[in-house]
Motif scaffolding. Structure first.
Motif, short mmCIF file in Angstrom:
data_model
loop_
_atom_site.label_atom_id
_atom_site.label_comp_id
_atom_site.label_asym_id
_atom_site.label_seq_id
_atom_site.Cartn_x
_atom_site.Cartn_y
_atom_site.Cartn_z
N THR A 66 0.87 -0.99 -0.04
CA THR A 66 0.07 0.10 -0.25
C THR A 66 0.49 1.60 -0.14
O THR A 66 0.03 2.13 0.18
CB THR A 66 -0.60 0.27 0.87
OG1 THR A 66 -0.04 0.95 1.92
CG2 THR A 66 -2.16 -1.25 1.24
N SER A 67 2.00 1.05 -0.18
CA SER A 67 3.00 2.92 0.29
C SER A 67 2.79 2.99 -0.60
O SER A 67 2.99 4.21 -1.00
CB SER A 67 4.58 1.81 -0.07
OG SER A 67 4.66 1.21 -1.37
N TYR A 68 2.58 3.34 -2.89
CA TYR A 68 2.27 3.48 -3.36
C TYR A 68 1.57 4.71 -3.16
O TYR A 68 1.53 5.45 -3.39
CB TYR A 68 1.99 2.85 -4.71
CG TYR A 68 1.97 3.82 -5.96
CD1 TYR A 68 3.00 4.39 -6.24
CD2 TYR A 68 0.77 4.16 -6.22
CE1 TYR A 68 2.84 5.63 -6.95
CE2 TYR A 68 0.86 4.68 -7.96
CZ TYR A 68 1.92 5.40 -8.45
OH TYR A 68 1.55 6.41 -9.11
N GLN A 69 0.11 4.30 -2.24
CA GLN A 69 -1.35 4.49 -2.46
C GLN A 69 -0.67 5.80 -1.35
O GLN A 69 -1.64 7.09 -0.98
CB GLN A 69 -1.99 3.84 -1.81
CG GLN A 69 -2.60 3.11 -3.34
CD GLN A 69 -3.29 1.23 -1.89
OE1 GLN A 69 -3.49 1.45 -0.73
NE2 GLN A 69 -4.38 0.76 -3.17
N ARG A 70 0.05 5.40 -0.59
CA ARG A 70 0.31 6.32 0.84
C ARG A 70 1.68 7.49 0.20
O ARG A 70 1.35 8.78 0.95
CB ARG A 70 0.74 5.14 2.04
CG ARG A 70 -0.17 4.97 2.53
CD ARG A 70 0.42 4.05 4.21
NE ARG A 70 1.87 3.91 4.02
CZ ARG A 70 1.80 2.45 3.56
NH1 ARG A 70 1.34 1.69 3.81
NH2 ARG A 70 3.40 2.12 3.44
N GLY A 71 1.89 7.35 -0.82
CA GLY A 71 2.82 8.50 -0.93
C GLY A 71 4.52 7.99 -0.61
O GLY A 71 5.29 8.63 -0.12
N ASP A 72 4.91 6.69 0.05
CA ASP A 72 6.16 7.20 0.86
C ASP A 72 6.68 5.45 0.21
O ASP A 72 7.71 4.94 0.78
CB ASP A 72 5.58 6.79 1.92
CG ASP A 72 4.78 5.77 2.50
OD1 ASP A 72 4.74 4.73 2.11
OD2 ASP A 72 4.85 5.13 3.82
N SER A 73 6.55 5.11 -1.14
CA SER A 73 6.83 4.48 -1.82
C SER A 73 8.77 4.39 -1.71
O SER A 73 9.18 3.29 -1.51
CB SER A 73 6.57 4.31 -3.43
OG SER A 73 6.79 5.12 -3.99
#
Length: 87
Positions: A66-73
């Motif tokens: 889910t990191s991409y959705q949160r913007g912290d990839s």
């Protein structure tokens, strides 16, 4: 970490603890057979490895996926590279 992953990891660690207790008891016996001790050590290693896999999978599912959705990839990739050092 997802609750089911916590429970599975905990179960595996309890298994490892049981094997460790068995090894300690075996080593208190002067007649303990070395191969039996080694077998139990291998069982502990397997249980610990399995627990590590469960925790890693839980991390991947709960945080990495889910990191991409949160913007912290970018941060998650760095964290994952660090975590992989322990597997």
């Amino acid at each position: 970490m997802p609750e089911d992953a916590r429970k599975r990891a905990s179960r595996r660690l309890k298994i490892a603890r049981g094997h460790l207790d068995s090894i300690v008891g075996m080593l208190d016996d002067p007649d303990a057979y070395c191969v039996d001790v080694l077998r139990q050590i291998k069982a502990v290693q397997g249980a610990l490895s399995g627990a590590g896999e469960v925790v890693l999978r839980g991390h991947l599912e709960a945080h990495v996926a889910t990191s991409y959705q949160r913007g912290d990839s970018i941060e998650i990739v760095e964290e994952l590279m660090e975590a992989l050092k322990y597997t």
